[in-house]
Write an enzyme that holds these catalytic residues in place. Structure first.
Site, PDB file in Angstrom:
ATOM      1  N   HIS A 105      43.929 -47.556 -65.942  1.00 28.85           N
ATOM      2  CA  HIS A 105      43.022 -46.401 -65.968  1.00 28.85           C
ATOM      3  C   HIS A 105      41.571 -46.813 -66.152  1.00 28.85           C
ATOM      4  O   HIS A 105      40.759 -46.040 -66.650  1.00 28.85           O
ATOM      5  CB  HIS A 105      43.459 -45.427 -67.080  1.00 28.85           C
ATOM      6  N   CYS A 116      26.486 -44.571 -55.778  1.00 22.33           N
ATOM      7  CA  CYS A 116      26.542 -45.775 -54.907  1.00 22.33           C
ATOM      8  C   CYS A 116      27.425 -46.873 -55.488  1.00 22.33           C
ATOM      9  O   CYS A 116      27.649 -47.899 -54.851  1.00 22.33           O
ATOM     10  CB  CYS A 116      25.122 -46.303 -54.666  1.00 22.33           C
ATOM     11  N   ALA A 227      53.227 -49.423 -83.697  1.00 21.38           N
ATOM     12  CA  ALA A 227      53.157 -50.609 -82.838  1.00 21.38           C
ATOM     13  C   ALA A 227      53.201 -51.909 -83.635  1.00 21.38           C
ATOM     14  O   ALA A 227      53.996 -52.812 -83.321  1.00 21.38           O
ATOM     15  CB  ALA A 227      51.863 -50.556 -82.020  1.00 21.38           C
TER      16      ALA A 227
HETATM   17  N1  APR Z   1      52.167 -46.869 -82.739  1.00 20.54           N
HETATM   18  C1  APR Z   1      52.842 -46.612 -81.579  1.00 20.54           C
HETATM   19  N2  APR Z   1      52.787 -45.428 -80.927  1.00 20.54           N
HETATM   20  C2  APR Z   1      52.025 -44.458 -81.475  1.00 20.54           C
HETATM   21  C3  APR Z   1      51.293 -44.645 -82.668  1.00 20.54           C
HETATM   22  C4  APR Z   1      51.391 -45.913 -83.301  1.00 20.54           C
HETATM   23  N3  APR Z   1      50.737 -46.176 -84.443  1.00 20.54           N
HETATM   24  N4  APR Z   1      50.632 -43.477 -82.950  1.00 20.54           N
HETATM   25  C5  APR Z   1      50.927 -42.618 -81.952  1.00 20.54           C
HETATM   26  N5  APR Z   1      51.768 -43.194 -81.082  1.00 20.54           N
HETATM   27  C6  APR Z   1      52.341 -42.638 -79.853  1.00 20.54           C
HETATM   28  C7  APR Z   1      52.475 -41.150 -79.835  1.00 20.54           C
HETATM   29  O1  APR Z   1      53.724 -40.761 -80.389  1.00 20.54           O
HETATM   30  C8  APR Z   1      52.422 -40.845 -78.328  1.00 20.54           C
HETATM   31  O2  APR Z   1      53.728 -40.886 -77.772  1.00 20.54           O
HETATM   32  O3  APR Z   1      51.430 -42.935 -78.819  1.00 20.54           O
HETATM   33  C9  APR Z   1      51.601 -41.994 -77.762  1.00 20.54           C
HETATM   34  C10 APR Z   1      50.227 -41.568 -77.293  1.00 20.54           C
HETATM   35  O4  APR Z   1      50.412 -40.702 -76.226  1.00 20.54           O
HETATM   36  P1  APR Z   1      49.128 -40.130 -75.462  1.00 20.54           P
HETATM   37  O5  APR Z   1      48.122 -39.671 -76.447  1.00 20.54           O
HETATM   38  O6  APR Z   1      49.668 -39.186 -74.438  1.00 20.54           O
HETATM   39  O7  APR Z   1      48.491 -41.399 -74.757  1.00 20.54           O
HETATM   40  P2  APR Z   1      48.973 -42.125 -73.444  1.00 20.54           P
HETATM   41  O8  APR Z   1      50.454 -42.034 -73.281  1.00 20.54           O
HETATM   42  O9  APR Z   1      48.374 -43.470 -73.448  1.00 20.54           O
HETATM   43  O10 APR Z   1      48.267 -41.233 -72.318  1.00 20.54           O
HETATM   44  C11 APR Z   1      48.357 -41.731 -71.009  1.00 20.54           C
HETATM   45  O11 APR Z   1      46.920 -40.024 -70.201  1.00 20.54           O
HETATM   46  O12 APR Z   1      45.321 -38.832 -71.028  1.00 20.54           O
HETATM   47  C12 APR Z   1      45.546 -39.758 -70.065  1.00 20.54           C
HETATM   48  O13 APR Z   1      44.280 -41.505 -69.158  1.00 20.54           O
HETATM   49  C13 APR Z   1      44.778 -41.012 -70.350  1.00 20.54           C
HETATM   50  O14 APR Z   1      45.576 -43.271 -70.478  1.00 20.54           O
HETATM   51  C14 APR Z   1      45.831 -41.945 -70.905  1.00 20.54           C
HETATM   52  C15 APR Z   1      47.097 -41.417 -70.279  1.00 20.54           C
END
Ligand code: APR
Length: 239
Positions: A105, A116, A227
């Site tokens: 992303h 440009c 994580a």
């Molecule tokens: N360790 C692991 N996972 C975690 C933690 C943590 N400490 N805290 C939160 N999470 C999990 C949440 O449970 C959730 O499932 O991380 C995930 C975050 O999800 P999103 O906020 O939806 O982020 P992401 O999946 O990366 O979104 C994907 O969507 O909004 C667009 O471009 C944006 O790259 C992003 C994409």
């Protein structure tokens, strides 16, 4: 062993960087990130959107890689062939010891002219970054070549992913022996389709996420924890 990590916003949560679906605070509290992260929003109100990304860049710059980022790099030192595919636009994998990461992303620190495509060194998004604490509206700088506004180097909703990044990610998922999916809700395509690409090949899929996600049904094992802790467990098992 050839290990692929597919990471999302949860990977950076323990570094204090809000996940994408966390509620927004301050100036942006009345917006939904999904409505800000679009070219239309930028063209409608460049100062609001540029100010939001400057605030995010300042937060990332102040953040430190967490145990999860450093732990992934430790797999490399243990002799594994490690490849990181991330949905995150921050640079914490690189600052956490990975020589490179595939950014599906885009990247916060790769701004370019909206019209440009020209870039500038240093990236205008880092200009005076330390002074940014709370989010403010800020007019994006104008391109030296054509006068157009600089935009963040991220992929906005409705935009295609960088072709080279997508092709590399598909290749990585097609050759890994273990896929570890960390901190993603698995809701945003096409990135969300990558775990299935590995599981249909018979690759072992392990998810690290404190809660269920759209990836969970595909995982052979779900480590319901943050994580850092999950990667530590896998290091003790595989390193
Ligand atoms: N360790 C692991 N996972 C975690 C933690 C943590 N400490 N805290 C939160 N999470 C999990 C949440 O449970 C959730 O499932 O991380 C995930 C975050 O999800 P999103 O906020 O939806 O982020 P992401 O999946 O990366 O979104 C994907 O969507 O909004 C667009 O471009 C944006 O790259 C992003 C994409």
């Amino acid at each position: 062993m050839r290990i692929a990590f597919l990471t999302g916003a949860g990977m950076s949560a323990e570094s204090g960087v809000p996940t994408f679906r966390d509620a927004l605070t301050g100036l942006w509290s009345r917006y939904d990130a999904m409505t800000l992260a679009t070219e239309d929003a930028f063209r409608r109100d460049p100062a609001l959107v540029w100010g939001w990304y400057r605030w995010r860049a300042a937060m990332v710059r102040r953040a430190r890689p967490n145990a999860g980022h450093f732990g992934i790099a430790e797999f490399v030192r243990s002799g594994h062939a490690v490849e990181v595919v991330t949905q995150n636009v921050d640079d914490l994998h690189e600052r956490g010891g990975m020589r490179e990461a595939i950014h599906l992303h885009g990247r916060l620190f790769a701004s370019r002219c909206l019209d440009c495509g020209a870039t500038r060194e240093p990236d205008p998004i880092v200009d005076g970054l330390d002074a940014i604490v709370d989010g403010v509206r800020e007019t994006p700088p104008a391109c030296d070549a054509c006068g157009g506004p600089f935009r963040p180097g991220v992929v906005w909703f409705g935009e295609a992913l960088p072709e080279d990044a997508w092709a590399s990610a598909v290749a990585v998922l097609g050759r890994c022996e273990l896929l570890v999916v960390v901190g993603t809700s698995g809701l945003v395509h096409p990135a969300a389709s990558l775990p299935r690409l590995a599981s249909t090949r018979g690759t072992r899929v392990i998810e690290i996420n404190p809660v269920d996600s759209a990836v969970s049904p595909l995982a052979h094992e779900c480590l319901r924890m943050p994580a850092g802790a999950g990667i530590r467990i896998l290091l003790e098992r595989y390193a």
